[in-house]
Enzyme design. Structure first.
Site, PDB file in Angstrom:
ATOM      1  N   PRO A   1       0.785  -1.189   0.167  1.00  0.00           N
ATOM      2  CA  PRO A   1       0.106   0.147   0.051  1.00  0.00           C
ATOM      3  C   PRO A   1       0.921   1.282   0.015  1.00  0.00           C
ATOM      4  O   PRO A   1       1.703   1.455   0.794  1.00  0.00           O
ATOM      5  CB  PRO A   1      -0.718  -0.005   1.136  1.00  0.00           C
ATOM      6  CG  PRO A   1      -0.679  -1.606   1.691  1.00  0.00           C
ATOM      7  CD  PRO A   1       0.499  -2.070   1.430  1.00  0.00           C
TER       8      PRO A   1
ATOM      9  N   ASP B   1       4.293   0.316   9.378  1.00  0.00           N
ATOM     10  CA  ASP B   1       5.642   0.290   9.589  1.00  0.00           C
ATOM     11  C   ASP B   1       6.433   0.176  10.838  1.00  0.00           C
ATOM     12  O   ASP B   1       6.330   1.224  11.800  1.00  0.00           O
ATOM     13  CB  ASP B   1       6.497   1.498   8.740  1.00  0.00           C
ATOM     14  CG  ASP B   1       8.005   1.355   8.632  1.00  0.00           C
ATOM     15  OD1 ASP B   1       8.411   0.671   7.786  1.00  0.00           O
ATOM     16  OD2 ASP B   1       8.563   1.777   9.661  1.00  0.00           O
TER      17      ASP B   1
ATOM     18  N   TYR C   1      12.309   0.566  17.589  1.00  0.00           N
ATOM     19  CA  TYR C   1      11.334   1.501  18.189  1.00  0.00           C
ATOM     20  C   TYR C   1      10.913   1.056  19.627  1.00  0.00           C
ATOM     21  O   TYR C   1      10.389   1.764  20.120  1.00  0.00           O
ATOM     22  CB  TYR C   1      10.210   1.584  17.364  1.00  0.00           C
ATOM     23  CG  TYR C   1      10.585   2.079  15.743  1.00  0.00           C
ATOM     24  CD1 TYR C   1      11.733   2.663  15.527  1.00  0.00           C
ATOM     25  CD2 TYR C   1       9.633   1.849  14.788  1.00  0.00           C
ATOM     26  CE1 TYR C   1      11.856   3.162  14.337  1.00  0.00           C
ATOM     27  CE2 TYR C   1       9.522   2.397  13.544  1.00  0.00           C
ATOM     28  CZ  TYR C   1      10.862   2.935  13.562  1.00  0.00           C
ATOM     29  OH  TYR C   1      11.049   3.323  11.774  1.00  0.00           O
TER      30      TYR C   1
ATOM     31  N   LYS D   1      11.883  -4.070  11.001  1.00  0.00           N
ATOM     32  CA  LYS D   1      13.299  -3.892  10.467  1.00  0.00           C
ATOM     33  C   LYS D   1      14.401  -4.654  11.379  1.00  0.00           C
ATOM     34  O   LYS D   1      14.200  -4.584  12.606  1.00  0.00           O
ATOM     35  CB  LYS D   1      13.394  -2.375  10.629  1.00  0.00           C
ATOM     36  CG  LYS D   1      12.609  -1.609   9.544  1.00  0.00           C
ATOM     37  CD  LYS D   1      13.065  -0.092   9.479  1.00  0.00           C
ATOM     38  CE  LYS D   1      11.864   0.537   8.988  1.00  0.00           C
ATOM     39  NZ  LYS D   1      10.827   0.765  10.119  1.00  0.00           N
TER      40      LYS D   1
ATOM     41  N   HIS E   1      17.807  -2.306   8.766  1.00  0.00           N
ATOM     42  CA  HIS E   1      17.342  -0.669   9.145  1.00  0.00           C
ATOM     43  C   HIS E   1      18.144   0.106   8.662  1.00  0.00           C
ATOM     44  O   HIS E   1      17.865   1.227   8.482  1.00  0.00           O
ATOM     45  CB  HIS E   1      17.211  -0.629  10.910  1.00  0.00           C
ATOM     46  CG  HIS E   1      16.211   0.286  11.094  1.00  0.00           C
ATOM     47  ND1 HIS E   1      15.303   0.369  12.357  1.00  0.00           N
ATOM     48  CD2 HIS E   1      15.869   1.649  10.560  1.00  0.00           C
ATOM     49  CE1 HIS E   1      14.873   1.366  12.586  1.00  0.00           C
ATOM     50  NE2 HIS E   1      15.259   2.201  11.621  1.00  0.00           N
TER      51      HIS E   1
END
Length: 316
Positions: free
Chosen positions: A22, A52, A57, A86, A119
Site C-alpha cells: 500500500p 511500519d 522502536y 526492521k 534498518h
C-alpha cells in the site's frame, strides 16, 4: 470503490510477484506507548493498511496488540494488512538475523512479515546493547561484517517464509546498487527520507528500473525547518485546487511512484494524512521545476547508522 478511494488505496507491485505494498503507510515510531496504541488503532480504523515497525522502536508489542485487536474485532483482515519491521544494527551478524526476526514476529503477534528491512547499512557490535559505544563515545561498529553478509542471511528468511520480501533502509544509492548487483533475492523495498526538498530522483529512477519500491519517510519534512508545507509552490497549488499543502506533498509522493509513511498521534491529522486526492498533471511538473531546494537532508542516519533529525544549525 470511488476514484478517491482507489487513489488512497493505491498499491505498488513488488518484485518477483510477491504482492503489492500500500502506497499510503503509517509509521509506528511513537515513544509514548499509550499514545502509540491509540494512534495505530485510529490509523487502522480510518483505512491505513500498511504499518511500519522496527525492533529499534521498542514498541513492536504495542503494534502487535493493536493488530490482534483489530483483526479480532473485524476492523481488518491479516491478509489485507502489510506489516513491515526492521533488523537493527546490533543484529547484522548472519547468525543473529533469523532470531531477530523471530523475536519481532512474536512481539508483533504475526506469523510472517510482509517486508523485513535492514534498518541501516551500519553493523554495530553484536550483543544486547542497542547503541554500543566505542572509546571515543561514538558508535562501536562491527568491522568484521559487510552489508552483503547480512543480506545473504536476509535471503534465507524469504526461503523459509518468515518474510515475504526483504529490503534496505536509510541507505545511499551506491549501497543499493551493490546489493542489487550481487543479491540472489533482490531488494523489493528501499526506505529512505524523501520529500519535495529531498526528492531522491536518481535513487528513484534506479529503483524503478530494477523493480524496487522507494518508500519515503518524513514525506512532510517531520516538522523541521524549513517546513515543507510552507513551501510557496506547494501553497500555490494547494490554494488553486482546494487542498492543503500537506495533501499536495503526499499526493505528489504517490503520483511519482513512491510509497510513503506518515506518523501522528492527532486523530484528525491521522485521518487527513490518509484522505489524499490526486493532483492534476501540471502540478507535478510545477513541483519538479519550481522547487529548487532539492538536497535538504533532515535525518543524518545515512552517515552514521544513528537515527535522529538534525537541528538546522548542525546541517551540512
Amino acid at each position: 470503490m470511488s476514484a478517491l478511494d482507489t487513489f488512497r488505496h493505491t498499491r505498488i507491485p513488488l518484485a518477483h510477484g510477491t504482492g503489492a505494498i500500500p502506497a499510503v503507510g503509517f509509521g509506528t515510531l511513537i515513544p509514548d506507548r499509550e499514545k502509540g496504541r491509540a494512534a495505530i488503532k485510529k490509523a487502522l480504523e480510518v483505512g491505513f493498511l500498511h504499518l511500519d515497525a522496527a525492533e529499534a522502536y521498542r514498541n513492536e508489542d504495542v503494534v502487535g496488540d493493536v493488530i490482534k485487536e483489530a483483526i479480532d474485532n473485524g476492523v481488518v483482515r491479516r491478509e489485507d494488512l502489510f506489516v513491515t519491521t526492521k533488523l537493527w544494527n546490533n543484529n547484522h551478524r548472519p547468525e543473529r538475523v533469523k532470531p531477530a526476526l523471530e523475536a519481532s514476529l512474536r512481539r508483533l503477534r504475526i506469523d510472517y512479515a510482509d517486508a523485513y528491512l535492514i534498518h541501516t547499512p551500519f553493523a554495530f557490535a553484536p550483543g544486547d546493547d542497542q547503541y554500543p559505544k566505542g572509546a571515543d563515545g561514538g558508535p562501536l561498529y562491527d568491522k568484521g561484517i559487510t552489508l552483503l553478509d547480512t543480506w545473504r542471511a536476509m535471503e534465507s528468511l524469504v526461503d523459509e517464509g518468515l518474510a515475504k520480501v526483504i529490503g534496505l533502509s536509510d541507505v545511499k544509492l551506491e549501497a543499493v546498487k551493490e546489493i542489487v548487483a550481487n543479491a540472489r533475492i533482490k531488494p523489493a523495498i528501499v526506505q529512505v527520507e524523501s520529500h519535495p526538498y529531498l526528492p531522491e530522483w536518481e535513487l528513484l529512477e534506479f529503483c524503478k528500473a530494477n523493480g524496487v519500491v522507494l518508500l519515503a519517510f518524513a514525506p512532510l519534512g517531520h516538522g523541521m525547518e524549513p517546513r515543507v508545507p510552507d513551501d510557496p509552490v506547494l501553497k500555490t497549488i494547494a490554494a488553486r485546487i482546494g487542498e492543503t499543502p500537506a495533501h499536495v506533498a503526499l499526493a505528489w509522493a504517490v503520483q511519482r511512484g513512491t510509497a510513503f509513511l506518515t506518523t501522528s498521534t492527532n486523530p484528525a491529522h491521522i485521518r487527513e494524512n490518509f484522505e489524499i486526492s490526486p493532483l492534476p498533471p501540471e502540478a507535478l511538473q510545477e513541483i519538479r521545476e519550481g522547487i529548487t531546494l532539492n538536497d535538504l537532508r533532515l535525518n543524518d542516519v545515512v552517515h552514521t547508522g544513528l537515527p535522529g533529525f538534525i537541528p538546522r544549525d548542525n546541517r551540512k
